[in-house]
Design a protein around this motif. Structure first.
Motif, PDB file in Angstrom:
ATOM      1  N   CYS A 124       0.687  -0.911  -0.052  1.00 34.29           N
ATOM      2  CA  CYS A 124      -0.160  -0.022   0.004  1.00 34.29           C
ATOM      3  C   CYS A 124       1.097   1.297   0.002  1.00 34.29           C
ATOM      4  O   CYS A 124       1.955   1.395   0.696  1.00 34.29           O
ATOM      5  N   CYS A 154      -0.017   3.281   3.836  1.00 36.92           N
ATOM      6  CA  CYS A 154       0.761   2.648   4.925  1.00 36.92           C
ATOM      7  C   CYS A 154       1.920   1.950   4.916  1.00 36.92           C
ATOM      8  O   CYS A 154       2.604   1.559   5.789  1.00 36.92           O
ATOM      9  N   CYS A 176      -4.405   0.491   0.166  1.00 38.40           N
ATOM     10  CA  CYS A 176      -5.375  -0.635   1.032  1.00 38.40           C
ATOM     11  C   CYS A 176      -6.861  -0.531   0.606  1.00 38.40           C
ATOM     12  O   CYS A 176      -7.312   0.538   0.513  1.00 38.40           O
ATOM     13  N   CYS A 193      -5.856  -0.084   7.166  1.00 37.14           N
ATOM     14  CA  CYS A 193      -4.590   1.016   6.538  1.00 37.14           C
ATOM     15  C   CYS A 193      -4.394   1.931   7.638  1.00 37.14           C
ATOM     16  O   CYS A 193      -3.269   2.292   8.026  1.00 37.14           O
TER      17      CYS A 193
HETATM   18 ZN   LIG Z   1      -2.471   0.932   3.619  1.00 38.64          ZN
END
Ligand SMILES: [Zn+2]
Length: 210
Positions: free
Chosen positions: A154, A157, A186, A192
């Motif tokens: 992602c 994150c 995400c 996330c």
């Molecule tokens: Zn994420």
């Protein structure tokens, strides 16, 4: 005194989980102490304390031995978290002036001390919305979201999870032209947010789309 932002709280939560994971998988005191030292380092690097009292509030992190103690610890520190300030529908409309019908989804039961950015998906337009505060100012980005059913890293994150492709259009250098930028993020923004421990990553993500 709310001395933690949400992403700082999420960082502490992740560190607390690390401690629990260590004490449940290792009996070696050297290993446990090494992890504790790393946790302390991480907390000192990412949080700022006004006084020793604030520092002491987090100290029970080092005594966590069980899942129950972890939950109790997290409950005890939550009162010190500055929650996400829910914007009004009007503020949302101003963020996305091109969208005729945009409004906040139902947010009942949501814990805003767990939310660094608010995100929702409009199934009618396939658009995913992301709003957050940058230095106290509400910012937003939205794009067409493709549920890829894939796993990947992602952009927000930085964790490996189930991601989808967010395609954001932006104006090109010439009038009337535009380009599209895609990022994998995400699919589940709740997860996330739990993994988002550095607000700068979110800022960079949004800056890149502008
Ligand atoms: Zn994420």
């Amino acid at each position: 005194m709310k001395f933690m932002t949400v992403e700082q709280y999420q960082l502490v939560k992740n560190q607390a989980k690390k401690i629990l994971n260590t004490v449940t998988t290792s009996k070696d005191q050297n290993v446990i102490q090494a992890v504790q030292a790393l946790v302390q380092e991480e907390i000192d690097a990412k949080l700022t304390f006004q006084d020793i009292e604030e520092q002491l509030i987090l100290q029970p992190i080092f005594t966590i031995q069980s899942k129950e103690q972890l939950e109790l610890f997290l409950e005890s520190i939550k009162q010190y978290v500055e929650p996400f300030k829910v914007p009004t529908d009007n503020q949302i409309k101003k963020l996305f002036p091109k969208d005729k019908k945009v409004k906040l989804p139902k947010l009942d039961g949501m814990d805003f001390r767990e939310v660094t950015y608010l995100s929702w998906f409009d199934a009618g337009t396939n658009r995913k919305y992301i709003v957050f505060y940058e230095d106290g100012v509400l910012k937003g980005v939205r794009g067409v979201f493709d549920h890829t059913e894939k796993k990947g890293i992602c952009t927000v994150c930085n964790r490996h999870s189930k991601v989808g492709l967010l395609l954001v259009s932006k104006n090109g250098t010439q009038l009337g032209t535009y380009t599209k930028k895609g990022n994998y993020i995400c699919e589940n923004s709740e997860i996330c947010n739990e993994e988002l421990t550095d607000i700068n990553r979110l800022k960079e993500f949004v800056d890149n789309l502008r």
